[in-house]
Scaffold this active site. Structure first.
Site, short mmCIF file in Angstrom:
data_model
loop_
_atom_site.label_atom_id
_atom_site.label_comp_id
_atom_site.label_asym_id
_atom_site.label_seq_id
_atom_site.Cartn_x
_atom_site.Cartn_y
_atom_site.Cartn_z
N GLU A 261 44.67 48.97 46.08
CA GLU A 261 45.59 48.59 47.04
C GLU A 261 46.85 48.49 46.39
OE1 GLU A 261 45.07 44.72 49.20
OE2 GLU A 261 46.54 45.14 50.58
N LYS B 164 25.63 36.91 49.71
CA LYS B 164 26.15 37.98 50.37
C LYS B 164 26.31 38.23 51.63
CE LYS B 164 24.84 40.63 46.19
NZ LYS B 164 23.77 41.59 45.58
N ASP C 47 29.28 40.92 40.42
CA ASP C 47 28.64 41.39 41.67
C ASP C 47 29.51 41.57 43.05
OD1 ASP C 47 27.11 42.04 44.03
OD2 ASP C 47 25.25 41.49 42.96
N HIS D 198 55.19 46.87 51.05
CA HIS D 198 54.17 47.75 51.36
C HIS D 198 54.59 49.27 51.48
CE1 HIS D 198 50.41 45.57 50.54
NE2 HIS D 198 51.00 44.85 50.87
C1 LIG Z 1 56.11 43.43 45.93
C2 LIG Z 1 56.76 42.07 45.68
C3 LIG Z 1 56.23 41.42 44.39
C4 LIG Z 1 58.16 42.20 45.32
O1 LIG Z 1 58.84 40.98 45.36
P1 LIG Z 1 60.26 40.79 44.72
O2 LIG Z 1 60.59 39.52 44.49
O3 LIG Z 1 61.36 41.67 45.44
O4 LIG Z 1 60.34 41.53 43.25
P2 LIG Z 1 61.11 41.68 41.90
O5 LIG Z 1 61.22 43.13 41.76
O6 LIG Z 1 62.28 40.82 42.25
O7 LIG Z 1 60.18 41.32 41.03
C5 LIG Z 1 59.90 39.80 40.82
C6 LIG Z 1 58.42 39.74 40.04
O8 LIG Z 1 57.58 40.39 40.77
C7 LIG Z 1 56.37 41.28 39.90
N1 LIG Z 1 56.60 42.71 40.30
C8 LIG Z 1 57.62 43.11 41.13
N2 LIG Z 1 57.45 44.60 41.14
C9 LIG Z 1 56.39 44.79 40.43
C10 LIG Z 1 55.65 45.97 39.82
N3 LIG Z 1 55.87 47.17 40.47
N4 LIG Z 1 54.59 45.98 39.13
C11 LIG Z 1 54.20 44.72 38.45
N5 LIG Z 1 54.60 43.57 38.82
C12 LIG Z 1 55.85 43.85 39.69
C13 LIG Z 1 57.10 40.98 38.46
O9 LIG Z 1 56.35 39.71 38.01
C14 LIG Z 1 58.46 40.55 38.80
O10 LIG Z 1 59.00 39.92 37.95
P3 LIG Z 1 59.47 40.42 36.21
O11 LIG Z 1 58.27 40.60 35.66
O12 LIG Z 1 60.22 41.73 36.60
O13 LIG Z 1 60.41 39.17 35.61
C15 LIG Z 1 56.73 41.13 46.94
O14 LIG Z 1 57.33 41.25 47.94
C16 LIG Z 1 55.47 40.67 47.38
O15 LIG Z 1 54.70 40.15 46.68
N6 LIG Z 1 55.01 41.10 48.39
C17 LIG Z 1 53.71 40.78 49.15
C18 LIG Z 1 52.71 41.80 49.04
C19 LIG Z 1 51.23 41.23 48.93
O16 LIG Z 1 51.18 40.19 48.65
N7 LIG Z 1 50.41 42.07 49.14
C20 LIG Z 1 48.87 41.74 49.24
C21 LIG Z 1 48.30 42.70 49.84
S1 LIG Z 1 48.50 42.15 51.61
C22 LIG Z 1 46.76 42.05 52.18
O17 LIG Z 1 45.85 42.81 51.83
C23 LIG Z 1 45.98 40.96 52.93
C24 LIG Z 1 46.64 40.71 54.29
C25 LIG Z 1 48.23 40.68 54.27
O18 LIG Z 1 46.32 41.31 55.34
C26 LIG Z 1 46.25 39.16 54.52
C27 LIG Z 1 46.77 38.42 55.48
O19 LIG Z 1 46.45 38.55 57.00
O20 LIG Z 1 47.73 37.69 55.29
N1 LIG Z 2 17.35 39.27 42.07
C1 LIG Z 2 18.12 38.98 43.01
O1 LIG Z 2 17.75 38.73 44.01
C2 LIG Z 2 19.58 39.36 42.59
C3 LIG Z 2 20.13 40.15 41.94
N2 LIG Z 2 21.52 40.24 41.61
C4 LIG Z 2 21.76 40.83 40.41
O2 LIG Z 2 21.51 40.07 39.52
C5 LIG Z 2 22.23 40.31 38.04
C6 LIG Z 2 22.68 38.98 37.68
O3 LIG Z 2 21.56 38.31 37.34
P1 LIG Z 2 21.80 37.25 36.16
O4 LIG Z 2 20.76 36.19 36.17
O5 LIG Z 2 23.28 36.73 36.20
O6 LIG Z 2 21.59 38.26 34.86
P2 LIG Z 2 20.62 38.69 34.33
O7 LIG Z 2 19.36 39.16 34.97
O8 LIG Z 2 21.02 39.73 33.02
O9 LIG Z 2 20.38 37.30 33.31
C7 LIG Z 2 20.93 36.80 32.34
C8 LIG Z 2 20.46 36.96 30.97
O10 LIG Z 2 21.26 36.61 29.88
C9 LIG Z 2 20.58 35.72 29.22
N3 LIG Z 2 21.77 34.71 28.33
C10 LIG Z 2 22.02 35.07 27.13
N4 LIG Z 2 23.01 33.93 26.93
C11 LIG Z 2 23.11 33.29 27.81
C12 LIG Z 2 24.10 32.41 28.21
N5 LIG Z 2 25.10 31.93 27.66
N6 LIG Z 2 24.11 31.97 29.71
C13 LIG Z 2 23.35 32.32 30.71
N7 LIG Z 2 22.40 33.33 30.07
C14 LIG Z 2 22.33 33.86 29.02
C15 LIG Z 2 19.54 34.89 29.91
O11 LIG Z 2 18.46 34.54 28.96
P3 LIG Z 2 17.09 33.50 29.60
O12 LIG Z 2 16.76 34.19 30.84
O13 LIG Z 2 16.34 33.52 28.67
O14 LIG Z 2 18.06 32.46 29.96
C16 LIG Z 2 19.03 36.34 30.78
O15 LIG Z 2 18.36 36.96 30.04
C17 LIG Z 2 23.45 41.16 38.62
O16 LIG Z 2 23.40 42.57 38.56
C18 LIG Z 2 23.38 41.14 40.37
O17 LIG Z 2 23.78 42.17 40.89
C19 LIG Z 2 22.13 39.98 42.63
C20 LIG Z 2 21.83 39.32 43.66
C21 LIG Z 2 20.54 38.91 44.04
#
Ligand SMILES: CC(C)(COP(=O)([O-])OP(=O)([O-])OC[C@H]1O[C@@H](n2cnc3c(N)ncnc32)[C@H](O)[C@@H]1OP(=O)([O-])[O-])[C@@H](O)C(=O)NCCC(=O)NCCSC(=O)C[C@@](C)(O)CC(=O)[O-]
Ligand SMILES: NC(=O)C1=CN([C@@H]2O[C@H](COP(=O)(O)OP(=O)(O)OC[C@H]3O[C@@H](n4cnc5c(N)ncnc54)[C@H](OP(=O)(O)O)[C@@H]3O)[C@@H](O)[C@H]2O)C=CC1
Length: 403
Positions: A99, A228, A303, A398
């Site tokens: 996006e 999920k 996940d 956008h």
């Molecule tokens: C686009 C801006 C940031 C412009 O905003 P601006 O203030 O005009 O930008 P600017 O050129 O003055 O720059 C300000 C800062 O923005 C950053 N920035 C600016 N441009 C860039 C770039 N190209 N790459 C990386 N960073 C950038 C950067 O940090 C920059 O600071 P600087 O580093 O220059 O000091 C602003 O208009 C904005 O944030 N708009 C909102 C866009 C947005 O949030 N989209 C999210 C997706 S929307 C969606 O998916 C969900 C939705 C909307 O449907 C959910 C809902 O229902 O609400």
């Molecule tokens: N089975 C299911 O129903 C579902 C599975 N998943 C999947 O499960 C996966 C994640 O499961 P998850 O249990 O997180 O991962 P893992 O199955 O890989 O289990 C974690 C492993 O890491 C070991 N481990 C080593 N160090 C640490 C530590 N510091 N903290 C915790 N564990 C440690 C654990 O050892 P030990 O066991 O000896 O503690 C264990 O073997 C993902 O791939 C996800 O997509 C997602 C949803 C449902």
């Protein structure tokens, strides 16, 4: 004829099944054979899908019938200053998305947060859940099961924890619906997201319940977990990490960097995120927390389906005398730094950018830190989008960046 051609031919002839190829060749050749088969049976050219940069064998625990890799652009935002319970310092946050304008927006929010001195963040609750459903004859047997679970907590803990060195069974809550009994097991899974760990541990505990009570296991996941799917229980009780990030931004910074006022952002938040979400019956009282969460999940190997739970977030905004207060509270952020997709090469590199690869010291602290940084990223996204809406910049942003 290459090995891959021969394997593809054997599948075509019905002598091998598509998922058996790794038994007859290395993982990369097996994936190539599947691509050849697909290319010959469809009009697709899978050259790019096959051009991946890691050893296919590394992905064995993560995928079946592998053909290659879906490559998603990864960018970075920050550095953003985070003062958390576990995360402390300046962080670059890797984000993978398709996006346009998303990273620009989150980056703007990060820059504003850092200018304001940084965001605070805390994990306030932690527990991965699994809730099996059991069949009983009726309410009399249901009561017997509920009482047994209440009186034998230590035995359930022993059974569950025998399967893991890290997981701890923290709680079991009982729910009865007619002749169904649900037990919602809650685990501290330390640095693992914990879904495999909790499921395996609950399997052992469920066997004990079946041995000692009239209950008969119907399904190890009875949907009261809830994994999920959108569910109020996760929004209320939490699942994974419940995490809050907040920030106070001087009025001048809001005006100079976000091109609007604290009051306008507060009004946009109230009418959109609170009133609009209430009217819609939404569980997410936020603008787009799922955007940052999904992009961070893809980058760091979480996940992706659990973004559903991540979207259970409430954004609050208050215009104060000379500043803006803003917070994001994510009720159910399911993240880990070990296990699952976190072990894959690009995902590990992304965790390295955060300094959070693998297990933390103490265990659980790396996953807590990841949750806190993602929450600050989500807060940055909320601030920037709310400001863009308040200043009427959303569509122009956008037009310029997203297409
Ligand atoms: C686009 C801006 C940031 C412009 O905003 P601006 O203030 O005009 O930008 P600017 O050129 O003055 O720059 C300000 C800062 O923005 C950053 N920035 C600016 N441009 C860039 C770039 N190209 N790459 C990386 N960073 C950038 C950067 O940090 C920059 O600071 P600087 O580093 O220059 O000091 C602003 O208009 C904005 O944030 N708009 C909102 C866009 C947005 O949030 N989209 C999210 C997706 S929307 C969606 O998916 C969900 C939705 C909307 O449907 C959910 C809902 O229902 O609400
Ligand atoms: N089975 C299911 O129903 C579902 C599975 N998943 C999947 O499960 C996966 C994640 O499961 P998850 O249990 O997180 O991962 P893992 O199955 O890989 O289990 C974690 C492993 O890491 C070991 N481990 C080593 N160090 C640490 C530590 N510091 N903290 C915790 N564990 C440690 C654990 O050892 P030990 O066991 O000896 O503690 C264990 O073997 C993902 O791939 C996800 O997509 C997602 C949803 C449902």
């Amino acid at each position: 004829m290459t090995d891959a051609d021969e394997l593809a031919e054997q599948v075509r002839a019905g002598d091998l099944r598509l998922h058996e190829l790794e038994d007859h060749a290395d993982h990369d050749t097996a994936a190539e054979a599947r691509r050849k088969l697909l290319e010959s049976e469809t009009d697709a050219d899978l050259g790019t899908v096959g051009d991946y940069a890691f050893d296919a064998e590394l992905a064995e625990p993560n995928i079946e019938n592998m053909v290659g890799a879906a490559q998603i652009p990864m960018g970075v935002v920050g550095p953003v200053v985070v003062s958390g319970g576990s995360a402390e310092g300046d962080y670059y946050l890797p984000l993978a998305t398709t996006e346009g304008a998303l990273l620009a927006s989150v980056n703007r929010g990060c820059s504003v947060i850092s200018t304001a001195g940084g965001a605070d963040a805390r994990v306030t609750k932690n527990g991965m859940t699994r809730a099996p459903v059991f069949r009983v004859q009726g309410i009399v047997e249901a009561e017997e099961v509920v009482n047994w679970v209440r009186d034998h907590r230590d035995e359930l803990v022993e059974a569950a924890e025998a399967t893991t060195n890290h997981g701890k069974l923290e709680d079991v809550t009982t729910y009865v619906v007619g002749d169904s009994v649900f037990l919602r097991f809650v685990y501290d899974t330390k640095d693992a997201m914990g879904m495999n760990m909790a499921t395996i541990a609950t399997g052992e505990a469920a066997s004990l319940v079946e041995e000692e009570t009239p209950a008969s296991l119907v399904a190890l996941s009875g949907n009261l977990c809830t994994d999920k799917k959108p569910a109020a229980i996760n929004a209320v009780e939490g699942r994974g990490r419940s995490v809050t990030a907040d920030v106070r931004i001087p009025r001048e910074t809001v005006e100079n960097r976000l091109h609007t006022t604290p009051e306008a952002i507060e009004e946009a938040n109230t009418r959109k995120n609170l009133v609009g979400s209430a009217k819609a019956g939404s569980l997410g009282f936020n603008a787009h927390a799922a955007n940052t969460i999904a992009a961070a999940f893809l980058a760091t190997g979480q996940d992706a389906a659990q973004v559903v739970e991540g979207s259970n977030a409430i954004t609050t905004v208050e215009a104060r005398d000379e500043e803006l207060y803003a917070s994001v509270s994510i009720a159910s952020l399911e993240v880990g730094t070990v296990g699952g997709g976190t072990k894959l090469p690009t995902q590990t590199e992304a965790l390295d950018v955060l300094g959070l690869r693998g297990g933390g010291d103490p265990p659980g602290s790396n996953a807590d830190a990841l949750a806190e940084i993602i929450a600050v990223g989500a807060l940055a996204g909320e601030l920037s989008l709310l400001a863009a809406l308040a200043s009427r910049h959303l569509s122009s942003a956008h037009e310029e960046l997203g297409r």
